[in-house]
Design a protein around this motif. Structure first.
Motif, PDB file in Angstrom:
ATOM      1  N   PRO A   1     102.041 -11.654 -46.064  1.00  0.00           N
ATOM      2  CA  PRO A   1     100.779 -11.750 -45.304  1.00  0.00           C
ATOM      3  C   PRO A   1     100.179 -10.310 -45.075  1.00  0.00           C
ATOM      4  O   PRO A   1      99.229  -9.973 -44.452  1.00  0.00           O
ATOM      5  CB  PRO A   1     101.471 -12.024 -43.925  1.00  0.00           C
ATOM      6  CG  PRO A   1     102.733 -11.963 -44.197  1.00  0.00           C
ATOM      7  CD  PRO A   1     103.136 -12.135 -45.378  1.00  0.00           C
ATOM      8  N   GLU A   2     100.777  -9.232 -45.295  1.00  0.00           N
ATOM      9  CA  GLU A   2     100.343  -7.901 -45.094  1.00  0.00           C
ATOM     10  C   GLU A   2      99.248  -7.513 -45.964  1.00  0.00           C
ATOM     11  O   GLU A   2      98.350  -6.872 -45.657  1.00  0.00           O
ATOM     12  CB  GLU A   2     101.524  -6.702 -45.225  1.00  0.00           C
ATOM     13  CG  GLU A   2     102.222  -6.525 -46.338  1.00  0.00           C
ATOM     14  CD  GLU A   2     103.171  -7.634 -47.083  1.00  0.00           C
ATOM     15  OE1 GLU A   2     103.554  -7.453 -48.163  1.00  0.00           O
ATOM     16  OE2 GLU A   2     103.375  -8.612 -46.345  1.00  0.00           O
ATOM     17  N   VAL A   3      99.074  -8.207 -47.204  1.00  0.00           N
ATOM     18  CA  VAL A   3      98.347  -7.972 -48.145  1.00  0.00           C
ATOM     19  C   VAL A   3      96.743  -8.297 -47.423  1.00  0.00           C
ATOM     20  O   VAL A   3      95.555  -7.887 -47.384  1.00  0.00           O
ATOM     21  CB  VAL A   3      98.336  -8.517 -49.399  1.00  0.00           C
ATOM     22  CG1 VAL A   3      97.040  -8.217 -50.357  1.00  0.00           C
ATOM     23  CG2 VAL A   3      99.441  -7.858 -49.996  1.00  0.00           C
ATOM     24  N   SER A   4      97.055  -9.707 -46.902  1.00  0.00           N
ATOM     25  CA  SER A   4      95.672 -10.478 -46.446  1.00  0.00           C
ATOM     26  C   SER A   4      95.178  -9.319 -45.303  1.00  0.00           C
ATOM     27  O   SER A   4      94.028  -9.321 -44.952  1.00  0.00           O
ATOM     28  CB  SER A   4      96.184 -11.849 -45.800  1.00  0.00           C
ATOM     29  OG  SER A   4      96.285 -12.511 -47.055  1.00  0.00           O
ATOM     30  N   ALA A   5      96.136  -8.943 -44.395  1.00  0.00           N
ATOM     31  CA  ALA A   5      95.985  -8.154 -43.050  1.00  0.00           C
ATOM     32  C   ALA A   5      95.200  -6.814 -43.753  1.00  0.00           C
ATOM     33  O   ALA A   5      94.378  -6.432 -42.889  1.00  0.00           O
ATOM     34  CB  ALA A   5      97.270  -7.869 -42.524  1.00  0.00           C
TER      35      ALA A   5
ATOM     36  N   PHE B   1      99.155 -18.312 -42.404  1.00  0.00           N
ATOM     37  CA  PHE B   1     100.475 -17.304 -42.539  1.00  0.00           C
ATOM     38  C   PHE B   1      99.975 -16.069 -41.854  1.00  0.00           C
ATOM     39  O   PHE B   1     100.996 -15.512 -41.131  1.00  0.00           O
ATOM     40  CB  PHE B   1     100.757 -16.909 -43.965  1.00  0.00           C
ATOM     41  CG  PHE B   1     100.912 -18.320 -44.802  1.00  0.00           C
ATOM     42  CD1 PHE B   1     101.750 -19.256 -44.522  1.00  0.00           C
ATOM     43  CD2 PHE B   1      99.965 -18.388 -45.806  1.00  0.00           C
ATOM     44  CE1 PHE B   1     101.750 -20.372 -45.296  1.00  0.00           C
ATOM     45  CE2 PHE B   1      99.880 -19.797 -46.715  1.00  0.00           C
ATOM     46  CZ  PHE B   1     100.823 -20.598 -46.310  1.00  0.00           C
ATOM     47  N   TYR B   2      98.912 -15.608 -41.867  1.00  0.00           N
ATOM     48  CA  TYR B   2      98.588 -14.288 -40.963  1.00  0.00           C
ATOM     49  C   TYR B   2      98.662 -14.705 -39.589  1.00  0.00           C
ATOM     50  O   TYR B   2      99.078 -13.774 -38.805  1.00  0.00           O
ATOM     51  CB  TYR B   2      97.125 -13.766 -41.477  1.00  0.00           C
ATOM     52  CG  TYR B   2      96.540 -12.651 -40.678  1.00  0.00           C
ATOM     53  CD1 TYR B   2      97.483 -11.690 -40.620  1.00  0.00           C
ATOM     54  CD2 TYR B   2      95.300 -12.569 -40.308  1.00  0.00           C
ATOM     55  CE1 TYR B   2      96.682 -10.513 -40.030  1.00  0.00           C
ATOM     56  CE2 TYR B   2      94.777 -11.398 -39.937  1.00  0.00           C
ATOM     57  CZ  TYR B   2      95.709 -10.486 -39.890  1.00  0.00           C
ATOM     58  OH  TYR B   2      95.091  -9.080 -39.144  1.00  0.00           O
ATOM     59  N   PHE B   3      98.281 -15.930 -39.306  1.00  0.00           N
ATOM     60  CA  PHE B   3      98.380 -16.185 -37.681  1.00  0.00           C
ATOM     61  C   PHE B   3      99.770 -16.925 -37.488  1.00  0.00           C
ATOM     62  O   PHE B   3      99.824 -17.954 -36.566  1.00  0.00           O
ATOM     63  CB  PHE B   3      97.258 -17.428 -37.317  1.00  0.00           C
ATOM     64  CG  PHE B   3      95.865 -16.687 -37.412  1.00  0.00           C
ATOM     65  CD1 PHE B   3      95.587 -15.429 -37.822  1.00  0.00           C
ATOM     66  CD2 PHE B   3      94.792 -17.405 -37.022  1.00  0.00           C
ATOM     67  CE1 PHE B   3      94.451 -14.717 -37.717  1.00  0.00           C
ATOM     68  CE2 PHE B   3      93.447 -16.735 -36.956  1.00  0.00           C
ATOM     69  CZ  PHE B   3      93.321 -15.506 -37.171  1.00  0.00           C
TER      70      PHE B   3
ATOM     71  N   TYR C   1      98.064  -3.512 -40.253  1.00  0.00           N
ATOM     72  CA  TYR C   1      98.112  -4.377 -38.910  1.00  0.00           C
ATOM     73  C   TYR C   1      97.326  -3.263 -37.553  1.00  0.00           C
ATOM     74  O   TYR C   1      97.054  -3.749 -36.670  1.00  0.00           O
ATOM     75  CB  TYR C   1      99.538  -4.783 -38.235  1.00  0.00           C
ATOM     76  CG  TYR C   1      99.905  -5.796 -39.381  1.00  0.00           C
ATOM     77  CD1 TYR C   1      99.473  -7.101 -39.155  1.00  0.00           C
ATOM     78  CD2 TYR C   1     101.047  -5.399 -40.268  1.00  0.00           C
ATOM     79  CE1 TYR C   1      99.763  -8.064 -40.108  1.00  0.00           C
ATOM     80  CE2 TYR C   1     101.359  -6.610 -41.067  1.00  0.00           C
ATOM     81  CZ  TYR C   1     100.959  -7.685 -41.005  1.00  0.00           C
ATOM     82  OH  TYR C   1     101.451  -8.914 -41.644  1.00  0.00           O
ATOM     83  N   ARG C   2      97.085  -1.948 -38.015  1.00  0.00           N
ATOM     84  CA  ARG C   2      96.603  -1.146 -37.196  1.00  0.00           C
ATOM     85  C   ARG C   2      95.266  -0.556 -37.707  1.00  0.00           C
ATOM     86  O   ARG C   2      94.443   0.081 -36.994  1.00  0.00           O
ATOM     87  CB  ARG C   2      97.587  -0.125 -36.673  1.00  0.00           C
ATOM     88  CG  ARG C   2      98.498  -0.550 -35.715  1.00  0.00           C
ATOM     89  CD  ARG C   2      99.674   0.618 -35.292  1.00  0.00           C
ATOM     90  NE  ARG C   2      99.324   2.038 -35.095  1.00  0.00           N
ATOM     91  CZ  ARG C   2      99.855   3.041 -34.696  1.00  0.00           C
ATOM     92  NH1 ARG C   2     101.407   2.759 -34.807  1.00  0.00           N
ATOM     93  NH2 ARG C   2      99.495   4.082 -34.538  1.00  0.00           N
TER      94      ARG C   2
ATOM     95  N   SER D   1      90.203 -17.488 -47.198  1.00  0.00           N
ATOM     96  CA  SER D   1      90.445 -17.833 -45.671  1.00  0.00           C
ATOM     97  C   SER D   1      91.608 -18.814 -45.660  1.00  0.00           C
ATOM     98  O   SER D   1      92.421 -18.499 -44.776  1.00  0.00           O
ATOM     99  CB  SER D   1      89.263 -18.282 -45.194  1.00  0.00           C
ATOM    100  OG  SER D   1      88.161 -17.282 -45.159  1.00  0.00           O
ATOM    101  N   ALA D   2      91.334 -19.798 -46.221  1.00  0.00           N
ATOM    102  CA  ALA D   2      92.296 -20.928 -45.975  1.00  0.00           C
ATOM    103  C   ALA D   2      93.576 -20.888 -46.705  1.00  0.00           C
ATOM    104  O   ALA D   2      94.704 -21.201 -46.268  1.00  0.00           O
ATOM    105  CB  ALA D   2      91.713 -22.253 -46.882  1.00  0.00           C
TER     106      ALA D   2
END
Length: 216
Positions: free
Chosen positions: A115-119, A177-179, A36-37, A171-172
């Motif tokens: 969701p942290e993996v996508s992030a 979940f990321y948002f 996230y950073r 993306s889909a």
């Protein structure tokens, strides 16, 4: 016969347990911060503070920041690979289309749970660096190649079409979940609830597998 355990062995076992706990705390803290950073927005001391451990323990357990990032990436994708491998026996019994549908569902459910993996990938995918190359070489690339072969066989997609199909899926399957905070404020729904995740998975299967877009 009763076997006695020496004090030295007990102490060694306790030390190993503490070492494992500390290492995991560092991994957990680093995963969150890197995701996230971003890599450049995080210092070794930030990670140690977030993990609530003494200074110098990143170097002790992982040598340096680069090695810790690699360990985070391996742990994140290791979770994904482990869960996919649990489904291999089932996948082999399905038709090619059903196999692809199962993989699409898997990506949705995994993205909702992690969701942290996508992030983490999103942080790295916009710039050519050793980190995105590491992800491609060790994790993303092999999985993408297998998916491309399956999509080609079951949907008749060529390489150019698959590129579009792949990024639509990625993306889909993760953005909802990321948002999650935006979704809650915008629609007053919890995007990570079981019902939402299941519905999202089925909609993607319908769009990408049952009635895939025709690229002409």
């Amino acid at each position: 016969m009763q076997i006695s355990v020496s004090n030295t062995e007990k102490k060694s076992k306790r030390t190993q347990e503490r070492t494992g706990i500390t290492r995991q705390k560092l991994l957990d803290a680093a995963t969150d911060l890197f995701a996230y950073r971003g890599y450049d927005g995080v210092t070794v001391r930030d990670i140690e503070k977030s993990a609530n451990v003494h200074r110098g323990l990143v170097a002790y357990h992982f040598d340096d920041k680069d090695s810790l990032w690699r360990a985070v990436a391996d742990a994140c994708f290791g979770q994904m690979r482990g869960k996919i491998e649990q489904r291999f026996a089932i996948l082999n019994e399905l038709s090619q289309q059903e196999r692809l549908a199962t993989i699409v569902r898997f990506y949705v459910y995994f993205s909702a749970e992690h969701p942290e993996v996508s992030a983490l990938v999103s942080q790295e995918a916009t710039t050519k660096s050793w980190r995105i190359q590491y992800l491609i070489d060790n994790h993303i690339g092999p999985a993408c190649s297998s998916m491309e072969e399956l999509a080609g066989q079951s949907l008749g997609l060529n390489r150019e079409d698959f590129v579009h199909w792949y990024y639509i899926l990625i993306s889909a399957s993760s953005t909802l979940f990321y948002f999650a905070p935006e979704c809650e404020l915008l629609f007053d729904v919890d995007s990570r609830s079981d019902a939402m995740v299941e519905r999202h998975a089925e909609l993607l299967v319908k769009m990408l597998v049952r009635n895939p877009t025709t690229f002409e």
